[in-house]
Design an enzyme around this catalytic site. Sequence first.
Site, short mmCIF file in Angstrom:
data_model
loop_
_atom_site.label_atom_id
_atom_site.label_comp_id
_atom_site.label_asym_id
_atom_site.label_seq_id
_atom_site.Cartn_x
_atom_site.Cartn_y
_atom_site.Cartn_z
N SER A 103 0.82 -1.22 0.00
CA SER A 103 0.00 0.00 0.00
C SER A 103 0.85 1.27 0.00
O SER A 103 0.47 2.28 -0.60
CB SER A 103 -0.95 -0.01 1.20
OG SER A 103 -0.22 -0.11 2.41
N GLU A 137 10.69 -9.36 -4.48
CA GLU A 137 11.23 -8.14 -3.86
C GLU A 137 12.72 -8.34 -3.55
O GLU A 137 13.54 -7.45 -3.79
CB GLU A 137 10.46 -7.82 -2.58
CG GLU A 137 9.02 -7.37 -2.84
CD GLU A 137 8.20 -7.19 -1.59
OE1 GLU A 137 7.14 -6.55 -1.68
OE2 GLU A 137 8.60 -7.67 -0.51
C1 5RP Z 1 4.92 -6.97 0.40
C2 5RP Z 1 5.81 -6.22 1.33
C3 5RP Z 1 5.41 -4.83 1.68
O1 5RP Z 1 6.47 -3.97 1.39
C4 5RP Z 1 5.10 -4.77 3.14
O2 5RP Z 1 4.12 -5.75 3.43
C5 5RP Z 1 4.58 -3.39 3.54
O3 5RP Z 1 3.35 -3.17 2.94
P1 5RP Z 1 2.47 -1.88 3.24
O4 5RP Z 1 3.20 -0.73 2.62
O5 5RP Z 1 1.15 -2.18 2.59
O6 5RP Z 1 2.34 -1.76 4.75
O7 5RP Z 1 6.82 -6.67 1.77
O8 5RP Z 1 5.35 -8.29 0.23
#
Ligand code: 5RP
Length: 218
Positions: free
Chosen positions: A30, A103
């Site tokens: 997000s 990632e």
């Molecule tokens: C997805 C991730 C995201 O970077 C992590 O979950 C943070 O997400 P958000 O910005 O929605 O809090 O690692 O796999």
Amino acid sequence: MDQNAKKQAVALAALEYIKPDTVIGVGTGSTVNFFIDALASIKHTFAGAVSSSKASTDRLSALGIEVFELNDVDSLSIYVDGADEVTEHKHMIKGGGAALTQEKIVCAVAKTFVCIVDDSKQVPVLGKFPLPVEVIPMARSYVARELVKLGGDPVYRQGVITDNGNVILDVHNLTIINPRELEATINNIAGVVTNGIFALRGADVVLAATDNGVATFK
Ligand code: 5RP
């Protein structure tokens, strides 16, 4: 300031790290969605993006930003991504959105990893957020037993299949004192694709949005 306003503020702050005419590595989540939306406003200044998930690819493409395959790109000047937890050592837990493997691959290629978070993600020690581990489906029960031996309580993330066709175990009740060591140990279990500790390659810069503005940690 509410959490979404902080996410937007930190996403805008990350634009300063973009070098003209380069390809940018883009994370998932997000907070990154705000970053992608902000990228659209300067899309003619950079060459395009390599994405870490189908969700981010779809969002980038919908905004007219060219998405390259990682194999077609020699280098990435920066990788911008969020985190579920981050410490003062710029170690992170990631993978809340199940995109941890791609990632980790994209961030490995990038020269500079810029982590964008709101201040709720800053922690003294990693582990309160359950640690995501991407696992080859046939190895799920074996890997879970090995994770119990390491002191964790793995929970199968029901109904989630990663972009790579694998499953996620979320490991509860870990206090991660030595993240580099635990990252390597878990990655050495047969059947683990990768785990969500990003410490062997941590962030180079953390931008953290607070009520008083965006703080920078290098
Ligand atoms: C997805 C991730 C995201 O970077 C992590 O979950 C943070 O997400 P958000 O910005 O929605 O809090 O690692 O796999």
